[in-house]
Scaffold this motif. Structure first.
Motif, short mmCIF file in Angstrom:
data_model
loop_
_atom_site.label_atom_id
_atom_site.label_comp_id
_atom_site.label_asym_id
_atom_site.label_seq_id
_atom_site.Cartn_x
_atom_site.Cartn_y
_atom_site.Cartn_z
N PHE A 314 3.30 2.35 -8.47
CA PHE A 314 2.18 2.20 -7.55
C PHE A 314 1.46 0.88 -7.78
CE2 PHE A 314 -2.39 3.43 -6.57
CZ PHE A 314 -2.24 3.33 -5.20
N ASP A 315 1.29 0.51 -9.04
CA ASP A 315 0.62 -0.76 -9.36
C ASP A 315 1.44 -1.94 -8.84
OD1 ASP A 315 -1.40 -2.37 -10.76
OD2 ASP A 315 0.22 -2.86 -12.16
N MET A 316 2.75 -1.88 -8.99
CA MET A 316 3.61 -2.97 -8.52
C MET A 316 3.53 -3.14 -7.00
SD MET A 316 7.03 -2.42 -10.87
CE MET A 316 7.94 -3.75 -10.06
N VAL A 317 3.59 -2.01 -6.28
CA VAL A 317 3.54 -2.09 -4.81
C VAL A 317 2.15 -2.50 -4.36
CG1 VAL A 317 3.74 -0.75 -2.67
CG2 VAL A 317 5.39 -0.40 -4.52
N ARG A 318 1.15 -1.92 -4.95
CA ARG A 318 -0.23 -2.21 -4.57
C ARG A 318 -0.57 -3.69 -4.72
NH1 ARG A 318 -5.16 -1.88 -7.48
NH2 ARG A 318 -6.93 -1.36 -6.13
N LYS A 319 0.03 -4.34 -5.72
CA LYS A 319 -0.27 -5.75 -6.00
C LYS A 319 0.78 -6.70 -5.42
CE LYS A 319 -3.09 -4.59 -9.99
NZ LYS A 319 -3.21 -4.56 -11.47
N GLY A 320 1.66 -6.17 -4.57
CA GLY A 320 2.61 -7.01 -3.87
C GLY A 320 3.73 -7.54 -4.73
N ASN A 321 4.10 -6.80 -5.77
CA ASN A 321 5.13 -7.27 -6.70
C ASN A 321 6.49 -6.61 -6.48
OD1 ASN A 321 3.30 -8.98 -8.03
ND2 ASN A 321 2.59 -7.31 -9.32
N MET A 322 6.72 -6.08 -5.27
CA MET A 322 8.00 -5.46 -4.97
C MET A 322 8.43 -5.86 -3.56
SD MET A 322 9.16 -1.47 -5.34
CE MET A 322 9.05 -1.58 -7.13
N ALA A 323 9.65 -6.33 -3.42
CA ALA A 323 10.16 -6.79 -2.13
C ALA A 323 10.21 -5.66 -1.12
CB ALA A 323 11.55 -7.39 -2.31
N HIS A 324 9.83 -5.96 0.12
CA HIS A 324 9.89 -5.03 1.25
C HIS A 324 8.95 -3.83 1.09
CE1 HIS A 324 13.36 -7.38 2.33
NE2 HIS A 324 14.02 -6.98 1.26
N GLN A 325 7.98 -3.96 0.18
CA GLN A 325 7.06 -2.85 -0.05
C GLN A 325 5.63 -3.38 -0.08
OE1 GLN A 325 7.90 0.23 0.01
NE2 GLN A 325 10.11 0.15 -0.34
N GLU A 326 4.77 -2.76 0.73
CA GLU A 326 3.36 -3.15 0.75
C GLU A 326 2.54 -1.97 1.25
OE1 GLU A 326 3.64 -5.37 5.12
OE2 GLU A 326 3.38 -6.56 3.29
N LEU A 327 1.26 -2.02 0.93
CA LEU A 327 0.32 -0.98 1.36
C LEU A 327 -0.79 -1.63 2.17
CD1 LEU A 327 0.05 1.10 -1.93
CD2 LEU A 327 0.96 1.93 0.25
N HIS A 328 -1.28 -0.89 3.16
CA HIS A 328 -2.37 -1.35 4.01
C HIS A 328 -3.49 -0.32 4.02
CE1 HIS A 328 0.23 -4.55 5.55
NE2 HIS A 328 1.18 -3.64 5.66
N LYS A 329 -4.69 -0.79 4.22
CA LYS A 329 -5.85 0.07 4.28
C LYS A 329 -5.63 1.19 5.30
CE LYS A 329 -10.30 1.07 3.56
NZ LYS A 329 -10.78 1.58 2.26
N GLY A 330 -5.85 2.43 4.86
CA GLY A 330 -5.70 3.57 5.75
C GLY A 330 -4.33 4.23 5.70
N ASP A 331 -3.37 3.59 5.00
CA ASP A 331 -2.04 4.20 4.87
C ASP A 331 -2.13 5.54 4.14
OD1 ASP A 331 -0.82 2.09 6.11
OD2 ASP A 331 0.12 1.27 4.32
N VAL A 332 -1.40 6.53 4.63
CA VAL A 332 -1.31 7.82 3.94
C VAL A 332 -0.06 7.80 3.08
CG1 VAL A 332 -1.01 10.30 4.20
CG2 VAL A 332 -2.57 9.07 5.72
N ILE A 333 -0.22 8.11 1.82
CA ILE A 333 0.91 8.10 0.89
C ILE A 333 0.97 9.42 0.13
CG2 ILE A 333 0.89 5.60 0.63
CD1 ILE A 333 -0.62 5.84 -1.92
N ILE A 334 2.17 9.73 -0.36
CA ILE A 334 2.39 10.95 -1.13
C ILE A 334 2.88 10.57 -2.53
CG2 ILE A 334 3.68 13.11 -1.33
CD1 ILE A 334 3.99 13.13 1.70
N PHE A 335 2.29 11.19 -3.55
CA PHE A 335 2.80 11.11 -4.91
C PHE A 335 3.40 12.47 -5.25
CE2 PHE A 335 -0.97 8.29 -4.90
CZ PHE A 335 -0.42 7.10 -5.37
#
Length: 351
Positions: A314-335
């Motif tokens: 989650f930290d990697m994706v949240r901080k843009g450290n993974m290719a083709h993966q990003e999060l945007h404000k309001g996105d619904v995610i499941i853990f």
């Protein structure tokens, strides 16, 4: 009052161990007999199933509490809060501090107490405790923090998942190639803005209770009073692909969010084949196909670090450290996660 994640941090150990580094290992069956296959063939089959090509181990001078502290520092800095305002520090782990070459896990004082000490927090009302819940421990820690916040017992909580599984693996067990080390942390806070939308946890303790356990080395010639992490891989796989998709659906339905609004799914990085099967079965319950890039994965290079896999991912994706993966404000995610217990949990979150 809602609960939001306002900061994350992770520590990825520096020691890289590749699959080819296991080529000289003498892998044995549970009864101590040798495999009919060459080690190279065993490794190739292992990679095709798990997706793991390499994993990270801590340095000899590091331990679970050390890397938990390093991840925590980053999360607190990212959250931009005063560390003295933390009401709870919850550390999920499985074996405590196991020093290099040791046969014992050290949990006195608790890992959380050690982290609080290392952080230099003076506030005695910042309560620090450990959580044993298998691989789903970090999500369960988030569930605990949410309960404290909803009960008006806390405003800020630090939840950490840290593990050094490399210290408790049997080098004669091919499953030893799965395990890795790492730490991830998050700061959760009380907010008027939506964050955690729904939660679910379950424990299965009939025949499932001992699917993961501590056992002796497969090398029967060793004269040692020591045990290692062991598992019944096939049984865990069948349990996970059966129960985790159902838990995810129940949690998502509880949130009221339709399946087509889910933008990311963070699954415990245990086994690539298993995670893909869980994802397909989850979407099949809604008669839907799996969207592209819905499930980030870092197991290929980081291995299975138990409680640390989801928070580091989650930290990697949240901080843009993974290719083709990003999060945007309001996105619904499941853990969602599964692990020793056997425990399962899921959490729906509005980013």
């Amino acid at each position: 009052m809602h609960t939001r994640i306002i900061g994350t941090g992770s520590y990825i150990p520096s020691v890289i161990t590749k699959n080819e580094d296991f080529i000289n290992h003498n892998f044995l069956n549970i009864d101590g007999s040798t495999f009919g296959s060459e080690t190279e063939e065993i490794i190739e089959k292992f990679e095709s199933i798990t997706g793991i090509q390499q994993r990270r181990y801590v340095r000899e001078d590091q331990n679970s509490s050390d890397i938990a502290f390093l991840a925590a520092e980053k999360a607190i800095e990212d959250a931009k809060i005063d560390k003295e305002t933390l009401d709870y520090i919850i550390v999920a782990h499985n074996f405590g501090d196991v020093a290099s070459g040791s046969v014992q896990g050290d949990t006195v004082p608790s890992i959380a107490t050690r982290v609080k000490h290392s952080l230099g927090i003076n506030n005695p009302k910042c309560v620090a405790y450990d959580l044993l819940f298998g691989c789903p421990g970090w999500i369960e820690g988030c569930n605990h923090a949410t309960a404290f916040i909803k009960a008006n017992m806390a405003k800020n909580c630090l939840v950490i998942g840290a593990e050094t599984l490399s210290r408790i693996v049997d080098k004669h067990d091919r499953d030893s190639m799965i395990y890795a080390d790492g730490a991830g942390a998050a700061v959760l806070t009380a907010s008027t803005e939506e964050g955690i939308l729904s939660q679910l946890s379950a424990t299965y303790t009939s025949e499932e209770a001992y699917y993961l356990f501590f056992g002796e080395s497969y090398n029967k010639e060793l004269q040692e009073n020591r045990k290692y992490i062991k598992m019944f891989g096939r049984k865990i796989y069948e349990f996970a692909v059966t129960h985790v998709p159902k838990a995810m659906k129940e949690c998502l339905d509880k949130s009221g969010v339709p399946i087509d609004e889910v933008k990311k799914i963070f699954l415990h990085q245990a086994n690539e084949k298993m995670d893909n099967a869980i994802l397909k079965r989850f979407y099949r319950q809604y008669n839907s196909s799996v969207p592209e890039h819905i499930m980030p994965m870092n197991i290929h290079t980081l291995g299975n670090s138990s409680v640390a896999t989801i928070p580091t991912l989650f930290d990697m994706v949240r901080k843009g450290n993974m290719a083709h993966q990003e999060l945007h404000k309001g996105d619904v995610i499941i853990f969602a996660s599964v692990g020793a217990g056997m425990n399962i949990n899921a959490l729906v979150y509005k980013y």
